[in-house]
Write an enzyme that holds these catalytic residues in place. Structure first.
Site, PDB file in Angstrom:
ATOM      1  N   ASN A 121      37.035  41.964  31.523  1.00 32.80           N
ATOM      2  CA  ASN A 121      38.472  41.879  31.298  1.00 32.80           C
ATOM      3  C   ASN A 121      38.775  41.397  29.893  1.00 32.80           C
ATOM      4  O   ASN A 121      37.903  40.872  29.195  1.00 32.80           O
ATOM      5  CB  ASN A 121      39.120  40.865  32.261  1.00 32.80           C
ATOM      6  CG  ASN A 121      39.108  41.314  33.700  1.00 32.80           C
ATOM      7  OD1 ASN A 121      39.115  42.500  34.000  1.00 32.80           O
ATOM      8  ND2 ASN A 121      39.086  40.353  34.610  1.00 32.80           N
TER       9      ASN A 121
ATOM     10  N   ASP B  86      41.263  38.489  28.590  1.00 33.50           N
ATOM     11  CA  ASP B  86      42.073  37.370  29.070  1.00 33.50           C
ATOM     12  C   ASP B  86      43.217  37.092  28.094  1.00 33.50           C
ATOM     13  O   ASP B  86      42.996  37.022  26.877  1.00 33.50           O
ATOM     14  CB  ASP B  86      41.230  36.100  29.170  1.00 33.50           C
ATOM     15  CG  ASP B  86      40.275  36.110  30.347  1.00 33.50           C
ATOM     16  OD1 ASP B  86      40.345  37.052  31.168  1.00 33.50           O
ATOM     17  OD2 ASP B  86      39.462  35.173  30.443  1.00 33.50           O
TER      18      ASP B  86
ATOM     19  N   GLY C 196      32.150  39.010  35.459  1.00 32.66           N
ATOM     20  CA  GLY C 196      30.904  39.678  35.094  1.00 32.66           C
ATOM     21  C   GLY C 196      30.572  39.493  33.634  1.00 32.66           C
ATOM     22  O   GLY C 196      29.444  39.144  33.264  1.00 32.66           O
TER      23      GLY C 196
ATOM     24  N   ARG D 137      33.338  16.500  40.938  1.00 32.36           N
ATOM     25  CA  ARG D 137      32.669  15.653  41.932  1.00 32.36           C
ATOM     26  C   ARG D 137      31.192  16.007  42.099  1.00 32.36           C
ATOM     27  O   ARG D 137      30.496  15.387  42.898  1.00 32.36           O
ATOM     28  CB  ARG D 137      33.383  15.735  43.282  1.00 32.36           C
ATOM     29  CG  ARG D 137      34.780  15.138  43.274  1.00 32.36           C
ATOM     30  CD  ARG D 137      35.376  15.050  44.673  1.00 32.36           C
ATOM     31  NE  ARG D 137      35.564  16.367  45.257  1.00 32.36           N
ATOM     32  CZ  ARG D 137      36.637  17.138  45.046  1.00 32.36           C
ATOM     33  NH1 ARG D 137      37.590  16.707  44.232  1.00 32.36           N
ATOM     34  NH2 ARG D 137      36.760  18.307  45.618  1.00 32.36           N
TER      35      ARG D 137
ATOM     36  N   ALA E 201      36.087  28.683  32.438  1.00 34.42           N
ATOM     37  CA  ALA E 201      34.794  29.364  32.568  1.00 34.42           C
ATOM     38  C   ALA E 201      33.688  28.480  33.117  1.00 34.42           C
ATOM     39  O   ALA E 201      32.518  28.857  33.062  1.00 34.42           O
ATOM     40  CB  ALA E 201      34.373  29.932  31.217  1.00 34.42           C
ATOM     41  N   ALA E 202      34.028  27.322  33.656  1.00 32.49           N
ATOM     42  CA  ALA E 202      32.994  26.404  34.128  1.00 32.49           C
ATOM     43  C   ALA E 202      32.106  27.052  35.193  1.00 32.49           C
ATOM     44  O   ALA E 202      30.878  26.938  35.154  1.00 32.49           O
ATOM     45  CB  ALA E 202      33.629  25.131  34.671  1.00 32.49           C
TER      46      ALA E 202
END
Length: 321
Positions: free
Chosen positions: A15, A17, A45, A234, A259-260
């Site tokens: 994509n 963004d 992806g 957490r 993007a984590a």
């Protein structure tokens, strides 16, 4: 996997963004003013391919991207943005009949986000793509999958990889409300849902380590050989056969969480491809995801291998800005 050339294949979405940064995320029907916006590479992806490729540059791995973009300016832009990461784009098809996918993202002052995706060419993938890339699927050490292309194609690619003995790593995002088809559970090796996806797949929202352990067990029972429950700030809980454990969060100053998850999966797959034991690979994945939050953007926030190794081994964060 030791007999295979060391390369990873990401088969999925590409994509562009468009990200707006505002003090807060608007309520339904409300308009808020953004302080800024940016256009960049996206798609789970592409993000996972970019993350794995940046990591791979530091440890001798090659990464391929298979999917589709439109024959438009956004498609050209996506390719130009993927190239510097070192991703091999020979399996990324240009589709003249459909536009390149677009994601509309709002990030607030607390680094939380909401995302709306228009899939475009990503949703035009069909069995001809699986057939065309069969040799690449078979020769890969590991396959990265997400759920931003048609489910039938995700299943077909996973089944093709399973037949070849390629490690199948699924990020079940966006998770369908009715769960994953049994055929996909049977074809995957590793599943890595976040809290929301875990709730949709298991009925358990993992706010505590105990709840995450319960959810990981259920994911394992559903069919995942290796289940990881990502709990953001957490930490992460994992279950692999009879082995299970908790990796506490790395302490970082998060400014963007977009993007984590993608960098987590890129780090996990890179570590597994390098032969790291599963529990150790989870630590590398957690470090990759944590470092991604310290830089703005999606793919461009991906860390390099040495930064990840330094964080895992010493707890030290290298200034990346």
């Amino acid at each position: 996997m030791s007999d295979r050339p060391p390369h990873i294949l990401s088969f999925g979405s590409v994509n562009i963004d468009i990200t707006a940064r505002a003090e807060r995320i608007p309520h339904p029907g409300e308009t808020v003013h953004a302080a800024s916006y940016a256009t960049g590479l996206g798609g789970k992806g592409a993000n996972q391919a970019a993350a794995a490729a940046r990591l791979g540059q530091g440890c001798g791995l090659k990464v391929f991207m298979a999917g589709r973009t439109g024959a438009d300016q956004f498609g050209t832009l996506a390719r130009s943005l993927l190239t510097p990461f070192g991703v091999d784009l020979s399996a990324l098809k240009e589709d003249p009949a459909h536009p390149t996918g677009v994601a509309l993202i709002t990030v607030d002052a607390k680094a939380e986000n909401i995302i709306t995706v228009a899939g475009g060419a990503n949703m035009a993938l069909d069995l001809s793509d699986v057939e065309a890339h069969r040799p690449l699927i078979h020769s890969a050490s590991a396959l990265l999958l997400q759920l931003e292309i048609p489910m039938a194609i995700t299943i077909a690619v996973a089944e093709e990889a399973r037949r070849a003995g390629t490690l199948v790593v699924l990020d079940p995002a966006p998770a369908p409300g009715d769960g994953l088809p049994q055929a996909l559970w049977q074809a995957l090796d590793v599943v890595t849902p976040n809290e929301t996806e875990t709730r949709l797949l298991t009925g358990i929202y993992p706010e505590t380590e105990k709840e995450a352990a319960q959810a990981a067990l259920k994911l394992h029972q559903l069919g995942a050989t290796h289940a990881l429950v990502k709990m953001g700030a957490r930490g992460v809980y994992y279950r692999s056969g009879t082995e299970e454990g908790f990796v506490p969060p790395y302490t970082v100053k998060a400014i963007d969480t977009v993007a984590a998850g993608d960098c987590f999966n890129g780090g996990l797959t890179t570590a597994l491809t390098l032969g790291k034991p599963f529990a150790e690979a989870v630590r590398y994945a957690a470090a990759s995801g944590a470092l991604a939050t310290t830089r703005l953007g999606a793919a461009e926030s991906a860390p390099d291998w040495q930064d990840v190794v330094t964080l895992v081994e010493t707890g030290t964060i290298i200034d990346r800005n």
